[in-house]
Design a protein around this motif. Structure first.
Motif, PDB file in Angstrom:
ATOM      1  N   ALA A  99      45.074   8.452  34.429  1.00 46.53           N
ATOM      2  CA  ALA A  99      45.782   9.344  33.500  1.00 46.53           C
ATOM      3  C   ALA A  99      47.264   9.325  33.826  1.00 46.53           C
ATOM      4  CB  ALA A  99      45.207  10.752  33.605  1.00 46.53           C
ATOM      5  N   ILE A 141      43.027  15.177  30.547  1.00 48.83           N
ATOM      6  CA  ILE A 141      43.479  14.167  29.586  1.00 48.83           C
ATOM      7  C   ILE A 141      42.532  14.192  28.388  1.00 48.83           C
ATOM      8  CG2 ILE A 141      42.330  12.349  30.966  1.00 48.83           C
ATOM      9  CD1 ILE A 141      44.410  10.378  29.832  1.00 48.83           C
ATOM     10  N   GLU A 186      44.537  18.195  36.393  1.00 49.39           N
ATOM     11  CA  GLU A 186      45.057  18.198  35.019  1.00 49.39           C
ATOM     12  C   GLU A 186      44.015  17.550  34.103  1.00 49.39           C
ATOM     13  OE1 GLU A 186      49.498  17.650  34.505  1.00 49.39           O
ATOM     14  OE2 GLU A 186      49.233  16.745  36.481  1.00 49.39           O
ATOM     15  N   LYS A 210      49.649  12.087  35.367  1.00 48.36           N
ATOM     16  CA  LYS A 210      48.861  13.288  35.654  1.00 48.36           C
ATOM     17  C   LYS A 210      48.221  13.217  37.038  1.00 48.36           C
ATOM     18  CE  LYS A 210      48.269  14.682  30.976  1.00 48.36           C
ATOM     19  NZ  LYS A 210      47.504  14.902  29.813  1.00 48.36           N
TER      20      LYS A 210
END
Lengths: 451, 89
Positions: free
Chosen positions: A404, A413, A411, A407
């Motif tokens: 990702a 996605i 977090e 990120k």
């Protein structure tokens, strides 16, 4: 009702469809493109486009008609084609991305929502064409919307092509740096099957006929619902209940497959009886494991629960269809399963547990988001672990991970639609670079002298 | 072709009369019929023969759905084969 079927059975079917997300997940038409080869890549592309449009012209229309008449949703209509590394082998071109654009265009013309087969089979070694295809993957996957790719890097008979494993780690990284979504359409396989109707790993194998209809059924919600009625009962009852449910689901898939085959005048290949979750609540494989008595998916006992589920689904389904094939079993894609996502977010489901689960599920590490700064060697090492599980256990395994971009752990996605969204999972920090860089082949395992 | 018509709604007077009239107007013969109440919900299931029905299956399904919606009825029509495949070996 005196005619054959009684009303409680009819109500049960309607309830399965309306409330438990029962559907036919995909009707996939496999098309051989081996006769489209040409030295000129533009001529090759033209032939590919013409052939797909001709063969699959009525696929979507027919799928929709069957859907309406039987009242059963057919969620996806798709096309799989011969591995493009074989089709393009005689092309005098370094970059195969134009062929991916052609596949994308053909998919849009016939109205399917994915086309699979931008693939190479490199489990024992690369042809020049395999290498050209693999190097074209980042562009091919990020410049198209509907094209899916796959690379087979290992098999039980050939061992693991560690050069391919190393290369695929870098390719996944390069793809993610352009657009992480591209990685959601790329599967790295061990023991890839030739008749899988499910994306992103579908391709039309070389042992397949000119054109074929394969159907993938699903129904985690139906199994979950049936198991709710078995609370506190023994595993014998649980296994029996799953088998009975899988039987009914598969019969429906077989009916749809035969009908589609008959109407399109194309031979029926297989029914793939997989429990494929979707992000919808109540359509989760994790939920089934939890109904069996686990507080949350990923805790101790998860592997055993999944092993039972995977086996019982096959046993129930195999009697219900004249030909069962593909991947058949239970899928555990993290981003596509609300229960898996919840388990990851709660800290209950780790990458190590997922790896253990892939020893007994139908495929492998699937739709897992990893930190954006994960090194290529770490991805390669994950692929090597999965390939080893597949190679030694004589099963299909796969890796579909998504670095990702930008990120970190925790977090999220979003991929949108059926692909769902995934929390970024932590990986081990120790480097595997030296291991991956060795290259060569890990020899095929011994499958005799079992005493 | 034989098909199963299923009707779900909150119980009210005249549902059976309304639906059977819809079918009769479209030359559809009812071969068998059963109905039950599940709490306050009404569920009716009919086995019908579409041999004389002049409409295509799609048209018929759409008309029944639309006519049902006018009276807050959920009317589905499905080919009988799916139930047989699922519940009979």
């Amino acid at each position: 009702m005196s005619y054959l079927i009684n009303s409680s059975e009819i109500l049960q079917t309607i309830e399965m469809i309306d409330q438990q997300h029962l559907d036919v997940r995909t009707v996939t038409m496999g098309i051989s493109l081996l006769d489209c080869a040409d030295r000129d890549i533009r001529a090759c592309a033209e032939r590919i486009y013409e052939k797909i449009c001709r063969k699959a012209e009525k696929l979507v229309e027919t799928g929709c008609a069957i859907e309406r008449e039987f009242g059963i949703p057919i969620v996806n209509k798709r096309v799989s084609v011969s591995p493009i590394s074989l089709v393009a082998a005689s092309c005098q071109a370094e970059d195969y991305a134009p062929l991916a654009l052609t596949l994308d265009k053909a998919a849009k013309t016939v109205g399917v929502n994915f086309i699979g087969g931008f693939s190479a089979l490199a489990h024992k070694g690369f042809t020049e064409s395999d290498l050209r295809l693999i190097h074209s993957l980042p562009r091919a996957l990020t410049e198209t919307k509907l094209v899916c790719g796959s690379v087979n890097v290992a098999s039980t008979r050939a061992g693991i092509n560690m050069d391919a494993v190393a290369l695929m780690g870098r390719i996944i990284r390069q793809t993610a740096d352009i657009d992480p979504m591209g990685c959601a359409k790329l599967v790295v396989f061990a023991n890839a099957v030739e008749d899988n109707p499910f994306m992103a790993g579908a391709f039309h194998g070389t042992g397949e006929p000119e054109c074929v209809i394969n159907v993938g059924v699903s129904g985690p919600g139906v199994v979950a619902n049936a198991l709710k009625a078995c609370k506190g009962q023994s595993f014998d009852v649980v296994a029996e209940t799953i088998k009975r449910t899988a039987f009914k689901i598969t019969r429906m898939g077989q009916l749809v497959a035969q009908e589609a085959s008959h109407r399109l005048g194309i031979p029926f290949g297989v029914v793939d009886l997989s429990l494929a979750p979707t992000p919808a609540i109540g359509d989760s494989v994790a939920e089934i494991l939890e109904i069996m008595g686990l507080e949350q998916c990923g805790t101790h006992g998860t592997t055993a629960a999944l092993a039972l589920l995977n086996d019982a689904v096959k046993k129930g389904g195999v009697m219900a269809s004249s030909h069962v094939g593909g991947l058949s079993g239970a899928f555990i894609p993290v981003s596509e399963d609300a229960g898996m996502i919840a388990a990851v977010e709660a800290g209950s489901l780790s990458i190590d547990k997922l790896e253990a689960m892939t020893c007994v599920c139908s495929v492998g590490l699937d739709m897992i988001a990893v930190p954006g700064d994960t090194p290529a060697e770490t991805i390669s090492a994950m692929i090597a672990d999965e390939a080893a599980i597949g190679m030694v256990n004589n099963k299909t395994t796969a890796v579909r991970v998504i670095p990702a971009a930008g990120k970190g752990v925790g977090e999220r996605i979003d991929f949108g639609g059926l692909l769902g969204s995934a929390p970024v999972m932590p990986l081990h920090q120790g480097s595997a670079a030296e291991f991956v860089e060795r290259g060569g082949r890990i020899p095929a395992p011994l499958h005799s002298l079992k005493n | 072709m034989k098909a199963i018509v299923s009707v779900f709604a909150r119980d009210a007077k005249g549902i059976t009369a309304y639906v059977t009239a819809l079918l009769a107007e479209r030359e559809i013969n009812i071969l068998d019929i059963s109905q039950t109440l599940m709490q306050e919900y009404f569920a009716m299931i009919m086995l019908v023969d579409l041999a004389d029905c002049p409409l295509s299956f799609d048209q018929l399904a759409q008309e029944l759905k639309a006519k049902g919606a006018e009276r807050a009825l959920d009317i589905h029509i499905q080919r009988q084969d799916i139930f047989e495949a699922m519940h009979r070996i």
